[in-house]
Design a protein around this motif. Structure first.
Motif, PDB file in Angstrom:
ATOM      1  N   PHE A   1      -4.478   3.569   5.873  1.00  0.00           N
ATOM      2  CA  PHE A   1      -4.119   4.327   4.678  1.00  0.00           C
ATOM      3  C   PHE A   1      -2.980   3.650   3.918  1.00  0.00           C
ATOM      4  CE2 PHE A   1      -5.687   8.701   6.416  1.00  0.00           C
ATOM      5  CZ  PHE A   1      -6.992   8.281   6.266  1.00  0.00           C
ATOM      6  N   GLY A   2      -2.021   3.118   4.641  1.00  0.00           N
ATOM      7  CA  GLY A   2      -0.902   2.417   4.016  1.00  0.00           C
ATOM      8  C   GLY A   2      -1.348   1.183   3.264  1.00  0.00           C
ATOM      9  N   GLU A   3      -2.307   0.460   3.825  1.00  0.00           N
ATOM     10  CA  GLU A   3      -2.812  -0.742   3.169  1.00  0.00           C
ATOM     11  C   GLU A   3      -3.594  -0.388   1.904  1.00  0.00           C
ATOM     12  OE1 GLU A   3      -3.135  -4.505   2.102  1.00  0.00           O
ATOM     13  OE2 GLU A   3      -1.855  -3.751   3.694  1.00  0.00           O
ATOM     14  N   ILE A   4      -4.329   0.714   1.932  1.00  0.00           N
ATOM     15  CA  ILE A   4      -5.032   1.159   0.727  1.00  0.00           C
ATOM     16  C   ILE A   4      -4.019   1.519  -0.357  1.00  0.00           C
ATOM     17  CG2 ILE A   4      -6.474   2.991  -0.248  1.00  0.00           C
ATOM     18  CD1 ILE A   4      -8.022   2.966   2.437  1.00  0.00           C
ATOM     19  N   GLU A   5      -2.958   2.235   0.010  1.00  0.00           N
ATOM     20  CA  GLU A   5      -1.905   2.579  -0.960  1.00  0.00           C
ATOM     21  C   GLU A   5      -1.266   1.321  -1.540  1.00  0.00           C
ATOM     22  OE1 GLU A   5       1.217   5.418  -0.089  1.00  0.00           O
ATOM     23  OE2 GLU A   5      -0.184   6.501   1.204  1.00  0.00           O
ATOM     24  N   ALA A   6      -0.937   0.372  -0.664  1.00  0.00           N
ATOM     25  CA  ALA A   6      -0.313  -0.874  -1.123  1.00  0.00           C
ATOM     26  C   ALA A   6      -1.253  -1.645  -2.038  1.00  0.00           C
ATOM     27  CB  ALA A   6       0.096  -1.728   0.074  1.00  0.00           C
ATOM     28  N   GLY A   7      -2.526  -1.672  -1.704  1.00  0.00           N
ATOM     29  CA  GLY A   7      -3.511  -2.351  -2.545  1.00  0.00           C
ATOM     30  C   GLY A   7      -3.614  -1.722  -3.917  1.00  0.00           C
ATOM     31  N   LEU A   8      -3.534  -0.400  -3.974  1.00  0.00           N
ATOM     32  CA  LEU A   8      -3.579   0.285  -5.275  1.00  0.00           C
ATOM     33  C   LEU A   8      -2.333  -0.005  -6.096  1.00  0.00           C
ATOM     34  CD1 LEU A   8      -5.133   3.660  -4.158  1.00  0.00           C
ATOM     35  CD2 LEU A   8      -6.158   2.001  -5.718  1.00  0.00           C
ATOM     36  N   LYS A   9      -1.194  -0.118  -5.436  1.00  0.00           N
ATOM     37  CA  LYS A   9       0.036  -0.462  -6.157  1.00  0.00           C
ATOM     38  C   LYS A   9      -0.051  -1.873  -6.715  1.00  0.00           C
ATOM     39  CE  LYS A   9       3.028   2.702  -3.673  1.00  0.00           C
ATOM     40  NZ  LYS A   9       4.078   2.855  -2.676  1.00  0.00           N
ATOM     41  N   ARG A  10      -0.648  -2.791  -5.954  1.00  0.00           N
ATOM     42  CA  ARG A  10      -0.807  -4.172  -6.425  1.00  0.00           C
ATOM     43  C   ARG A  10      -1.876  -4.280  -7.499  1.00  0.00           C
ATOM     44  NH1 ARG A  10      -0.619  -5.281  -0.668  1.00  0.00           N
ATOM     45  NH2 ARG A  10      -2.881  -5.333  -0.712  1.00  0.00           N
ATOM     46  N   ALA A  11      -2.775  -3.321  -7.559  1.00  0.00           N
ATOM     47  CA  ALA A  11      -3.919  -3.383  -8.473  1.00  0.00           C
ATOM     48  C   ALA A  11      -3.583  -2.919  -9.879  1.00  0.00           C
ATOM     49  CB  ALA A  11      -5.059  -2.536  -7.910  1.00  0.00           C
ATOM     50  N   LYS A  12      -2.340  -2.790 -10.227  1.00  0.00           N
ATOM     51  CA  LYS A  12      -1.972  -2.267 -11.537  1.00  0.00           C
ATOM     52  C   LYS A  12      -2.475  -3.152 -12.678  1.00  0.00           C
ATOM     53  CE  LYS A  12       1.854   0.570 -10.135  1.00  0.00           C
ATOM     54  NZ  LYS A  12       3.247   0.886 -10.274  1.00  0.00           N
ATOM     55  N   LYS A  13      -2.695  -4.446 -12.437  1.00  0.00           N
ATOM     56  CA  LYS A  13      -3.163  -5.338 -13.494  1.00  0.00           C
ATOM     57  C   LYS A  13      -4.570  -4.962 -13.945  1.00  0.00           C
ATOM     58  CE  LYS A  13      -0.528  -9.334 -11.987  1.00  0.00           C
ATOM     59  NZ  LYS A  13      -0.594 -10.666 -11.398  1.00  0.00           N
ATOM     60  N   ASP A  14      -5.532  -4.993 -13.030  1.00  0.00           N
ATOM     61  CA  ASP A  14      -6.913  -4.703 -13.399  1.00  0.00           C
ATOM     62  C   ASP A  14      -7.342  -3.298 -12.992  1.00  0.00           C
ATOM     63  OD1 ASP A  14      -7.062  -5.045 -10.679  1.00  0.00           O
ATOM     64  OD2 ASP A  14      -8.670  -6.519 -10.725  1.00  0.00           O
ATOM     65  N   GLY A  15      -6.521  -2.610 -12.218  1.00  0.00           N
ATOM     66  CA  GLY A  15      -6.804  -1.233 -11.858  1.00  0.00           C
ATOM     67  C   GLY A  15      -7.862  -1.052 -10.791  1.00  0.00           C
ATOM     68  N   LYS A  16      -8.213  -2.121 -10.057  1.00  0.00           N
ATOM     69  CA  LYS A  16      -9.241  -2.017  -9.029  1.00  0.00           C
ATOM     70  C   LYS A  16      -8.739  -2.524  -7.689  1.00  0.00           C
ATOM     71  CE  LYS A  16     -13.352  -2.458 -11.871  1.00  0.00           C
ATOM     72  NZ  LYS A  16     -14.615  -3.162 -12.052  1.00  0.00           N
ATOM     73  N   PHE A  17      -9.201  -1.872  -6.636  1.00  0.00           N
ATOM     74  CA  PHE A  17      -8.912  -2.311  -5.280  1.00  0.00           C
ATOM     75  C   PHE A  17     -10.174  -2.098  -4.461  1.00  0.00           C
ATOM     76  CE2 PHE A  17      -7.391  -1.361  -0.910  1.00  0.00           C
ATOM     77  CZ  PHE A  17      -6.878  -2.609  -0.630  1.00  0.00           C
ATOM     78  N   THR A  18     -10.764  -3.201  -3.972  1.00  0.00           N
ATOM     79  CA  THR A  18     -12.007  -3.136  -3.220  1.00  0.00           C
ATOM     80  C   THR A  18     -11.731  -3.323  -1.737  1.00  0.00           C
ATOM     81  OG1 THR A  18     -13.220  -4.012  -5.100  1.00  0.00           O
ATOM     82  CG2 THR A  18     -14.305  -4.149  -2.972  1.00  0.00           C
ATOM     83  N   VAL A  19     -12.354  -2.456  -0.935  1.00  0.00           N
ATOM     84  CA  VAL A  19     -12.256  -2.548   0.517  1.00  0.00           C
ATOM     85  C   VAL A  19     -13.631  -2.960   1.033  1.00  0.00           C
ATOM     86  CG1 VAL A  19     -11.723  -1.339   2.654  1.00  0.00           C
ATOM     87  CG2 VAL A  19     -10.527  -0.715   0.551  1.00  0.00           C
ATOM     88  N   GLY A  20     -13.807  -4.269   1.217  1.00  0.00           N
ATOM     89  CA  GLY A  20     -15.028  -4.845   1.783  1.00  0.00           C
ATOM     90  C   GLY A  20     -16.306  -4.080   1.517  1.00  0.00           C
ATOM     91  N   THR A  21     -16.981  -3.681   2.574  1.00  0.00           N
ATOM     92  CA  THR A  21     -18.246  -2.970   2.445  1.00  0.00           C
ATOM     93  C   THR A  21     -18.054  -1.452   2.419  1.00  0.00           C
ATOM     94  OG1 THR A  21     -18.544  -2.975   4.834  1.00  0.00           O
ATOM     95  CG2 THR A  21     -19.513  -4.806   3.607  1.00  0.00           C
ATOM     96  N   PHE A  22     -16.826  -1.008   2.150  1.00  0.00           N
ATOM     97  CA  PHE A  22     -16.522   0.422   2.095  1.00  0.00           C
ATOM     98  C   PHE A  22     -16.680   0.949   0.675  1.00  0.00           C
ATOM     99  CE2 PHE A  22     -13.410   3.983   1.950  1.00  0.00           C
ATOM    100  CZ  PHE A  22     -14.033   4.819   2.854  1.00  0.00           C
ATOM    101  N   GLY A  23     -16.012   0.308  -0.288  1.00  0.00           N
ATOM    102  CA  GLY A  23     -16.120   0.747  -1.675  1.00  0.00           C
ATOM    103  C   GLY A  23     -14.960   0.263  -2.518  1.00  0.00           C
ATOM    104  N   THR A  24     -14.900   0.756  -3.747  1.00  0.00           N
ATOM    105  CA  THR A  24     -13.880   0.328  -4.699  1.00  0.00           C
ATOM    106  C   THR A  24     -13.115   1.532  -5.228  1.00  0.00           C
ATOM    107  OG1 THR A  24     -15.247  -1.543  -5.379  1.00  0.00           O
ATOM    108  CG2 THR A  24     -13.489  -0.898  -6.872  1.00  0.00           C
ATOM    109  N   PHE A  25     -11.796   1.436  -5.172  1.00  0.00           N
ATOM    110  CA  PHE A  25     -10.910   2.430  -5.762  1.00  0.00           C
ATOM    111  C   PHE A  25     -10.534   1.913  -7.138  1.00  0.00           C
ATOM    112  CE2 PHE A  25     -10.356   2.920  -1.217  1.00  0.00           C
ATOM    113  CZ  PHE A  25     -10.325   4.297  -1.043  1.00  0.00           C
ATOM    114  N   THR A  26     -10.584   2.773  -8.147  1.00  0.00           N
ATOM    115  CA  THR A  26     -10.283   2.380  -9.513  1.00  0.00           C
ATOM    116  C   THR A  26      -9.267   3.350 -10.115  1.00  0.00           C
ATOM    117  OG1 THR A  26     -12.567   1.648  -9.736  1.00  0.00           O
ATOM    118  CG2 THR A  26     -11.297   1.818 -11.750  1.00  0.00           C
ATOM    119  N   ILE A  27      -8.256   2.784 -10.788  1.00  0.00           N
ATOM    120  CA  ILE A  27      -7.276   3.593 -11.498  1.00  0.00           C
ATOM    121  C   ILE A  27      -7.710   3.637 -12.952  1.00  0.00           C
ATOM    122  CG2 ILE A  27      -4.866   3.807 -12.188  1.00  0.00           C
ATOM    123  CD1 ILE A  27      -4.189   2.119  -9.664  1.00  0.00           C
TER     124      ILE A  27
END
Length: 94
Positions: free
Chosen positions: A29-55
């Motif tokens: 969960f912490g890594e997903i949060e960190a990935g979303l914080k880093r994703a501020k440029k394009d607003g996307k964070f993909t977790v392999g074969t799980f899915g994509t979080f989009t802001i």
């Protein structure tokens, strides 16, 4: 499912203690949060074969109070969306 139930399921499936499972879940969960914080440029964070979080950004708009019918202003805000991968959809039978 509550977080405690999720941790119990991970512990049972991984043949580990609840403390180890809790640490693993918190790390994921912490890594997903960190990935979303880093994703501020394009607003996307993909977790392999799980899915994509989009802001996404939602514009300010007008709405109505359902009790009084009065017009109100709804502020602009950011929203989090999740799109499951094809593999996750297939595993869920969707």
């Amino acid at each position: 499912m509550s977080k405690a139930e999720f941790i119990e399921n991970v512990a049972a499936a991984g043949d580990m203690s609840k403390a180890e499972a809790k640490r693993a879940v918190e790390l994921v969960f912490g890594e997903i949060e960190a990935g979303l914080k880093r994703a501020k440029k394009d607003g996307k964070f993909t977790v392999g074969t799980f899915g994509t979080f989009t802001i996404t950004k939602r514009a300010a708009r007008k709405g109505r109070n359902p009790q009084t019918g009065e017009e109100i202003k709804i502020k602009a805000k950011k929203s989090l969306r999740f799109k499951p991968s094809a593999q996750l959809k297939a595993a869920a039978g969707c």
